[in-house]
Every structure is written in C-alpha cells, then in structure tokens.
Write a protein that holds these residues in place. Sequence first.
Motif, PDB file in Angstrom:
ATOM      1  N   LEU A  31      28.166  -7.088 -12.707  1.00 26.89           N
ATOM      2  CA  LEU A  31      26.721  -6.990 -12.608  1.00 26.89           C
ATOM      3  C   LEU A  31      26.285  -7.174 -11.163  1.00 26.89           C
ATOM      4  O   LEU A  31      26.672  -8.128 -10.507  1.00 26.89           O
ATOM      5  N   ALA A  32      25.505  -6.242 -10.653  1.00 24.81           N
ATOM      6  CA  ALA A  32      25.056  -6.314  -9.262  1.00 24.81           C
ATOM      7  C   ALA A  32      23.607  -5.849  -9.178  1.00 24.81           C
ATOM      8  O   ALA A  32      23.302  -4.837  -8.565  1.00 24.81           O
ATOM      9  N   THR A  33      22.707  -6.577  -9.829  1.00 25.86           N
ATOM     10  CA  THR A  33      21.305  -6.191  -9.837  1.00 25.86           C
ATOM     11  C   THR A  33      20.673  -6.464  -8.478  1.00 25.86           C
ATOM     12  O   THR A  33      20.727  -7.586  -7.985  1.00 25.86           O
ATOM     13  N   PRO A  34      20.064  -5.464  -7.850  1.00 23.98           N
ATOM     14  CA  PRO A  34      19.430  -5.691  -6.551  1.00 23.98           C
ATOM     15  C   PRO A  34      18.263  -6.669  -6.661  1.00 23.98           C
ATOM     16  O   PRO A  34      17.580  -6.750  -7.682  1.00 23.98           O
ATOM     17  N   GLU A  35      18.048  -7.407  -5.584  1.00 24.64           N
ATOM     18  CA  GLU A  35      16.938  -8.348  -5.500  1.00 24.64           C
ATOM     19  C   GLU A  35      16.020  -7.952  -4.345  1.00 24.64           C
ATOM     20  O   GLU A  35      16.489  -7.665  -3.239  1.00 24.64           O
ATOM     21  N   VAL A  36      14.719  -7.955  -4.596  1.00 25.42           N
ATOM     22  CA  VAL A  36      13.724  -7.592  -3.587  1.00 25.42           C
ATOM     23  C   VAL A  36      12.857  -8.800  -3.279  1.00 25.42           C
ATOM     24  O   VAL A  36      12.249  -9.390  -4.187  1.00 25.42           O
ATOM     25  N   ALA A  37      12.793  -9.183  -2.021  1.00 27.25           N
ATOM     26  CA  ALA A  37      11.890 -10.231  -1.576  1.00 27.25           C
ATOM     27  C   ALA A  37      10.548  -9.592  -1.241  1.00 27.25           C
ATOM     28  O   ALA A  37      10.482  -8.679  -0.411  1.00 27.25           O
ATOM     29  N   VAL A  38       9.483 -10.039  -1.896  1.00 26.66           N
ATOM     30  CA  VAL A  38       8.142  -9.481  -1.698  1.00 26.66           C
ATOM     31  C   VAL A  38       7.291 -10.516  -0.985  1.00 26.66           C
ATOM     32  O   VAL A  38       6.981 -11.577  -1.530  1.00 26.66           O
ATOM     33  N   ASP A  39       6.928 -10.216   0.249  1.00 24.54           N
ATOM     34  CA  ASP A  39       6.172 -11.140   1.099  1.00 24.54           C
ATOM     35  C   ASP A  39       4.705 -10.752   1.143  1.00 24.54           C
ATOM     36  O   ASP A  39       4.370  -9.583   1.342  1.00 24.54           O
ATOM     37  N   VAL A  40       3.818 -11.734   0.953  1.00 25.63           N
ATOM     38  CA  VAL A  40       2.377 -11.519   1.111  1.00 25.63           C
ATOM     39  C   VAL A  40       2.016 -11.737   2.577  1.00 25.63           C
ATOM     40  O   VAL A  40       2.174 -12.849   3.098  1.00 25.63           O
ATOM     41  N   GLY A  41       1.543 -10.707   3.238  1.00 20.52           N
ATOM     42  CA  GLY A  41       1.210 -10.808   4.649  1.00 20.52           C
ATOM     43  C   GLY A  41       0.039 -11.739   4.914  1.00 20.52           C
ATOM     44  O   GLY A  41      -0.907 -11.801   4.141  1.00 20.52           O
ATOM     45  N   HIS A  42       0.130 -12.489   6.027  1.00 22.83           N
ATOM     46  CA  HIS A  42      -0.892 -13.421   6.490  1.00 22.83           C
ATOM     47  C   HIS A  42      -0.960 -14.677   5.628  1.00 22.83           C
ATOM     48  O   HIS A  42      -0.121 -14.876   4.740  1.00 22.83           O
ATOM     49  N   GLU A  96      13.578 -16.058   6.742  1.00 22.80           N
ATOM     50  CA  GLU A  96      14.614 -16.973   6.277  1.00 22.80           C
ATOM     51  C   GLU A  96      14.570 -17.130   4.762  1.00 22.80           C
ATOM     52  O   GLU A  96      15.619 -17.204   4.101  1.00 22.80           O
ATOM     53  N   GLU A  97      13.368 -17.185   4.199  1.00 22.74           N
ATOM     54  CA  GLU A  97      13.237 -17.335   2.745  1.00 22.74           C
ATOM     55  C   GLU A  97      13.807 -16.131   1.991  1.00 22.74           C
ATOM     56  O   GLU A  97      14.189 -16.249   0.830  1.00 22.74           O
ATOM     57  N   ALA A  98      13.837 -14.986   2.661  1.00 21.57           N
ATOM     58  CA  ALA A  98      14.344 -13.767   2.019  1.00 21.57           C
ATOM     59  C   ALA A  98      15.857 -13.652   2.093  1.00 21.57           C
ATOM     60  O   ALA A  98      16.434 -12.757   1.469  1.00 21.57           O
ATOM     61  N   THR A  99      16.521 -14.551   2.828  1.00 22.14           N
ATOM     62  CA  THR A  99      17.969 -14.461   3.013  1.00 22.14           C
ATOM     63  C   THR A  99      18.697 -14.382   1.674  1.00 22.14           C
ATOM     64  O   THR A  99      18.441 -15.169   0.767  1.00 22.14           O
ATOM     65  N   GLY A 100      19.593 -13.419   1.565  1.00 28.68           N
ATOM     66  CA  GLY A 100      20.364 -13.239   0.344  1.00 28.68           C
ATOM     67  C   GLY A 100      19.835 -12.132  -0.547  1.00 28.68           C
ATOM     68  O   GLY A 100      20.555 -11.652  -1.430  1.00 28.68           O
ATOM     69  N   ALA A 101      18.576 -11.723  -0.343  1.00 25.84           N
ATOM     70  CA  ALA A 101      18.036 -10.589  -1.099  1.00 25.84           C
ATOM     71  C   ALA A 101      18.577  -9.292  -0.510  1.00 25.84           C
ATOM     72  O   ALA A 101      19.190  -9.273   0.564  1.00 25.84           O
ATOM     73  N   ASP A 102      18.363  -8.187  -1.217  1.00 26.24           N
ATOM     74  CA  ASP A 102      18.842  -6.891  -0.747  1.00 26.24           C
ATOM     75  C   ASP A 102      17.825  -6.166   0.127  1.00 26.24           C
ATOM     76  O   ASP A 102      18.190  -5.294   0.912  1.00 26.24           O
ATOM     77  N   LEU A 103      16.542  -6.525  -0.023  1.00 32.41           N
ATOM     78  CA  LEU A 103      15.485  -5.877   0.749  1.00 32.41           C
ATOM     79  C   LEU A 103      14.300  -6.816   0.827  1.00 32.41           C
ATOM     80  O   LEU A 103      13.965  -7.494  -0.149  1.00 32.41           O
ATOM     81  N   LEU A 104      13.660  -6.851   1.985  1.00 30.21           N
ATOM     82  CA  LEU A 104      12.410  -7.578   2.178  1.00 30.21           C
ATOM     83  C   LEU A 104      11.303  -6.569   2.438  1.00 30.21           C
ATOM     84  O   LEU A 104      11.436  -5.705   3.309  1.00 30.21           O
ATOM     85  N   ILE A 105      10.223  -6.655   1.656  1.00 29.05           N
ATOM     86  CA  ILE A 105       9.049  -5.838   1.920  1.00 29.05           C
ATOM     87  C   ILE A 105       7.859  -6.758   2.113  1.00 29.05           C
ATOM     88  O   ILE A 105       7.580  -7.617   1.268  1.00 29.05           O
ATOM     89  N   SER A 106       7.173  -6.610   3.233  1.00 24.96           N
ATOM     90  CA  SER A 106       5.992  -7.405   3.547  1.00 24.96           C
ATOM     91  C   SER A 106       4.750  -6.546   3.315  1.00 24.96           C
ATOM     92  O   SER A 106       4.628  -5.460   3.880  1.00 24.96           O
ATOM     93  N   ILE A 107       3.839  -7.032   2.470  1.00 24.88           N
ATOM     94  CA  ILE A 107       2.670  -6.265   2.055  1.00 24.88           C
ATOM     95  C   ILE A 107       1.471  -6.589   2.932  1.00 24.88           C
ATOM     96  O   ILE A 107       1.082  -7.758   3.081  1.00 24.88           O
ATOM     97  N   HIS A 108       0.873  -5.541   3.498  1.00 28.46           N
ATOM     98  CA  HIS A 108      -0.288  -5.689   4.372  1.00 28.46           C
ATOM     99  C   HIS A 108      -1.325  -4.607   4.067  1.00 28.46           C
ATOM    100  O   HIS A 108      -1.049  -3.643   3.352  1.00 28.46           O
ATOM    101  N   HIS A 109      -2.507  -4.784   4.648  1.00 33.76           N
ATOM    102  CA  HIS A 109      -3.550  -3.755   4.673  1.00 33.76           C
ATOM    103  C   HIS A 109      -4.006  -3.625   6.117  1.00 33.76           C
ATOM    104  O   HIS A 109      -4.124  -4.618   6.836  1.00 33.76           O
ATOM    105  N   ASP A 110      -4.276  -2.413   6.546  1.00 34.09           N
ATOM    106  CA  ASP A 110      -4.431  -2.087   7.955  1.00 34.09           C
ATOM    107  C   ASP A 110      -5.862  -2.239   8.460  1.00 34.09           C
ATOM    108  O   ASP A 110      -6.824  -2.240   7.683  1.00 34.09           O
TER     109      ASP A 110
END
Length: 247
Positions: A31-42, A96-110
């Motif tokens: 089993l190798a389920t990917p993990e995504v770290a979802v960061d709330v910007g600001h 650092e909190e995302a360490t070990g996940a497969d992808l980090l995505i940081s969510i923002h609005h421009d």
Amino acid sequence: MAGGQGFLTAARRRLASLLAAAGAFGAGGGLATPEVAVDVGHTLSEPGATSARGRAEFDFNRVLAARLVEELQARGLLTRPINFDGRIASLAARAEEATGADLLISIHHDSVHADLLQQWDWHGATHTYSDLHSGFALFVSRRNSGLALSQRCASAIGARLRRMGFAPATHHARPLAGPARPAADETNAVHYYDNLVVLYRSTLPALLFEAGVIKHRAEELRLRDPEQQARMADGIATGIAACLYAR
C-alpha cells in the motif's frame, strides 16, 4: 436537473475514489497511498490581501483549503492540513510540517500591484480594487529539490481547471505593474517564483495556488460563491490525483 448533476458528481467521486484505491497498490502489492499537505496561506494576525469588498484573504484561503481536503479524501488520498487555525507565522515551519508528505500545496488568493489600485465605495466604506487582472495561477520554485513533480502537478491542475472553464491568469509573465514571473507552462498558468520560502524550503515537491484576484470586483464575487469553490476544489483535487497516481 440540479439533482441529476449532484448524483453524477457523487458517482464520479465514488469512481475516482475506487480508481485511486486500486492505483494505490504498487507492483509488489504494498500500500502506497499518496499524502498531500494542504497549507492555508497567511495567518490570523497577517491575513494577506484585502478583497475589493473588505474581506481578508486568509478567510478565502481557509474555505477553499477545507473544500480541497474533502475532495482529496474523496479520491482516496491522505491529507495533512497545515495552518487551518491561522497561527503558524513562520513560512519555514509550514514547510517543515509538510515533511514526509508527497506534495505540498499552499492555497492563496491574489491581489495586484499597488500602482493599479483605485478606490470605490461599498456599503458606506471606501475600499480599493482593480478590474485589470484576473484568473487562477500556480507557482513553483526552481530552488525546490522536487521541481519536476511540482511542475507536473501544477500543470495537471491548471489543465484540469481550464477544461472545466476556469480562466487562467495571463498577466504574471507580463504584468502592467510589478515584477514579472517567468512562465513554466504558460498555457496552464504555471510560473516560476523561486524565492517563495514555503516552496524552496520544502524538502518535498511543492506548489502555490492562487485561486483568483480578489481585488477584481467581479472575480471576488465568483470566488465567494460556494458552488464555484466546490467546482474549483474538485478540479484541483482531480489534477493532483492524476499527477500523484501517475508517478
């Protein structure tokens, strides 16, 4: 019609989840389920840009990030929420909190460059706006050690959102004011932003997503719309799942 669309959406999510679960097993059966770290910007104390009607960017970010977590989980992906309480001030700490996940995505609005802002009155208060730039965009850093996957996932997200009818931003490579960001995949609104701390300090593939320009008065209303938020989260999650399960 609305009920039928809801049924089809639920069916698609169930199918995506089943396919994701099936694809989570490697050739060896592990089993190798990917993990995504979802960061709330600001943060609560530094909430980012202010919209054309006076709403803090952090509030937009948190709503979309929460929807994205739900959509990722519906596709069988593991998720790691970061900064949903708005109290992580350090950008390096987010990475650092995302360490070990497969992808980090940081969510923002421009926002837009200050030189482009104008004033207007909304419900008795004066706010700033600009209707010159709009659209979603994604950013990756060439200083990130996982650039190849970062860029591939960013392009997958941008392509999916375009197919769904979302408008990609076209101004970052050639803005009317402010610094230009070189295109990594201009068709899908992916650009290089090499010195973003949350991207280059990350030890895993990472990208930053700008959902749209909240200083643009019409786009702000679209970005506030729960139906559009749900559709956008659906598109982002589909792009991420396609990218990570195809590795």
